[in-house]
Motif scaffolding. Sequence first.
Motif, PDB file in Angstrom:
ATOM      1  N   GLU A   1       0.826  -1.214   0.000  1.00 12.42           N
ATOM      2  CA  GLU A   1       0.000   0.000   0.000  1.00 12.42           C
ATOM      3  C   GLU A   1       0.860   1.265   0.000  1.00 12.42           C
ATOM      4  O   GLU A   1       0.518   2.261  -0.642  1.00 12.42           O
ATOM      5  N   ILE A   2       1.959   1.205   0.732  1.00 12.17           N
ATOM      6  CA  ILE A   2       2.850   2.382   0.770  1.00 12.17           C
ATOM      7  C   ILE A   2       3.387   2.659  -0.634  1.00 12.17           C
ATOM      8  O   ILE A   2       3.409   3.801  -1.096  1.00 12.17           O
ATOM      9  N   ARG A   3       3.763   1.599  -1.320  1.00 12.77           N
ATOM     10  CA  ARG A   3       4.298   1.786  -2.688  1.00 12.77           C
ATOM     11  C   ARG A   3       3.227   2.359  -3.617  1.00 12.77           C
ATOM     12  O   ARG A   3       3.504   3.248  -4.425  1.00 12.77           O
ATOM     13  N   VAL A   4       1.996   1.855  -3.483  1.00  7.95           N
ATOM     14  CA  VAL A   4       0.905   2.380  -4.309  1.00  7.95           C
ATOM     15  C   VAL A   4       0.695   3.865  -3.997  1.00  7.95           C
ATOM     16  O   VAL A   4       0.498   4.691  -4.895  1.00  7.95           O
ATOM     17  N   THR A   5       0.781   4.204  -2.728  1.00 10.08           N
ATOM     18  CA  THR A   5       0.592   5.607  -2.330  1.00 10.08           C
ATOM     19  C   THR A   5       1.657   6.495  -2.979  1.00 10.08           C
ATOM     20  O   THR A   5       1.342   7.553  -3.536  1.00 10.08           O
TER      21      THR A   5
END
Length: 634
Positions: free
Chosen positions: A563-567
């Motif tokens: 999720e952090i990478r998507v953010t």
Amino acid sequence: MARKIHTLAGYIYEYQRSVLDPEAFWTQIAETFYWQKKWDKVVEWEFDTPSIKWFTNAKLNITENIFERYLHTKKDKPAIIWEPNDPSEPNITLTYRELYEKTCQFANALKNNGVGKGDRVIIYMPMVPEAAIAMLACARIGAIHSIVFAGFSANSLSDRINDCTATVVLTSDGNFRGAKTIPVKAVVDEALESTSTVEKVIVLERTKTPVTMKPGRDIWWHDAIDDVSAENVAETMDSEDMLFILYTSGSTGKPKGIVHTCAGYMVNCYYTFKNVFQYNDEDVYWCTADVGWITGHSYIVYGPLLAGATTVMYEGVPTHPHPGRFWEIIDKLKVNQFYTAPTAIRALAAYGIDPVLPYKLDSLKVLGTVGEPINEEAWHWYHDHIGKGRCPIVDTWWQTETGAILISPLAGITPTKPAYATLPLPGVQPIIVDNEGNELKGNSVEGNLCIKYPWPSMLRTIYGEHERCQQTYFSTFKGLYFTGDGVKRDEDGYYRILGRVDDVINVSGHRMGTAEVENAINEHPKVMESAVVGYPHPIKGQGIYAFAICDMSDRSEENLKKEIRVTVARIIGPIAKPDLIQIVPGLPKTRSGKIMRRILRKIATGEKDNFGDTSTLLDPDVVTKIIESAGTAS
Ligand code: WT7
């Protein structure tokens, strides 16, 4: 033909002359251009405020120095050879005459859509000839272009639109990138939800990706030029009028709109292109950069076209549909000068030499690199397997802010040395200083790289933030332009760039501000705080290593990292995604709350001790805890 250097003695002579009398040196180069009116003064400058003017009060249009200047002699010469993403699609050649007509026509189309001198136009486009046409058309009518690399997110795009209050966006329905088709018009639509200044969007049809066209705002490129005249009289520009703004990352969160102006940029781009690559009239030159970066501006479009060269533009990626694609194109188009990034060399070298073997590569005369330090291994691979030991490698050091190459060999003329940018070009006066600003004279010294005398293509300001320009580049060392790079001058007087000394990391030759990435990571609701550093990466040069303090109560570590990478991809773009994320209980901070990046950089590099004095830390134990869990970074 202006001042092309042919021998080592010629370089030494020109260099000395350029330092003894910079004004005479640059005057002689500038004299060869077409000016509507010549300058009153060659240069007026001071580095305190700063205030930098070149060729004061001269009048010109950069496109007249590409078209009107060459139409008699080169009208049928290929200006741009465009190679599509898909090798089965035919390539396209535009002669100087054709490029001229298309530029004039699109310039008129821009005018018809309300664009005037001084207006800001955002270009968010694939690597197609229309991207170059768009730049030149803006320059023709005196509009200021600002290209945003089409891999940036909607959020990054809207930030840039808002920062320069652009009124027009030029884009495409979609972009072909390797096996992918990226729906860029949809990204523009999303970006425009958070902007209020854009009145028109002109959309090039490239991929036939379905798009929504907003009535009154969006028009197709082919409609915009339909029945539009291909005759256009170039706008008269002052030497110091803005030519373009290009955003680049800095050590604080917000990207900086680097401003380049018309005359100095033109003179400097041309001179460096000619001399560094030793371009000869029949040569085919190829730079693999994207027009979204400064390399694409100066050494795909402006430099080569100002020199009347044939410049190749490639739409795709190095490895599609196979890892020999670059070498295939070199043979197909008989490329003589090839200019790429160390990261591309390393990525292709990782496939071994099999993909290279089917190709002759015998047209090549000169190889170039740019964007980051090149390691010796990659240098030798490039030299031996691509250049077949015959081609000099020009390792060109420069920056978005410098506009043109400042330190580099001249191909075949001055010596090369693996991993060294070697010697300053004529007109460039580097100086190395220690952290207190004392000059480190002589050879075998290492310190901060500064430049002590202006050069024509240097930045003039940061758009709308002159104070920040002063702070970032002209305040660290009084009276000097500070590059942000560390450098070594070896026993022979050659320069080797050691990398950034500020909070900027260089990922695959692209500049990333650590604060910018941290801000993006912190947008994730479960992240409390984060710190980002660079670490050595075998292909990218530097990778992004993020330490994050997170609320782990309702997610698996794996999902949270995803999720952090998507953010980050959503806020900045996929290029800023962290390579490694480590969830940590705390960050090493001084008592005043400053994160000790020095320590984190060491941990990211795999060090387990030698952290120096940690007694000033708020909580020295946190360092031990981070080291213990370093193996969980993924
Ligand atoms: C930074 C500028 C200039 C076009 C591409 C990058 C690094 C650039 C070299 C080189 C070692 C290099 C520096 C510089 N850099 N060229 N030949 N050897 N480092 O432009 O995004 O403005 O980044 O790239 O660290 O400061 P940029």
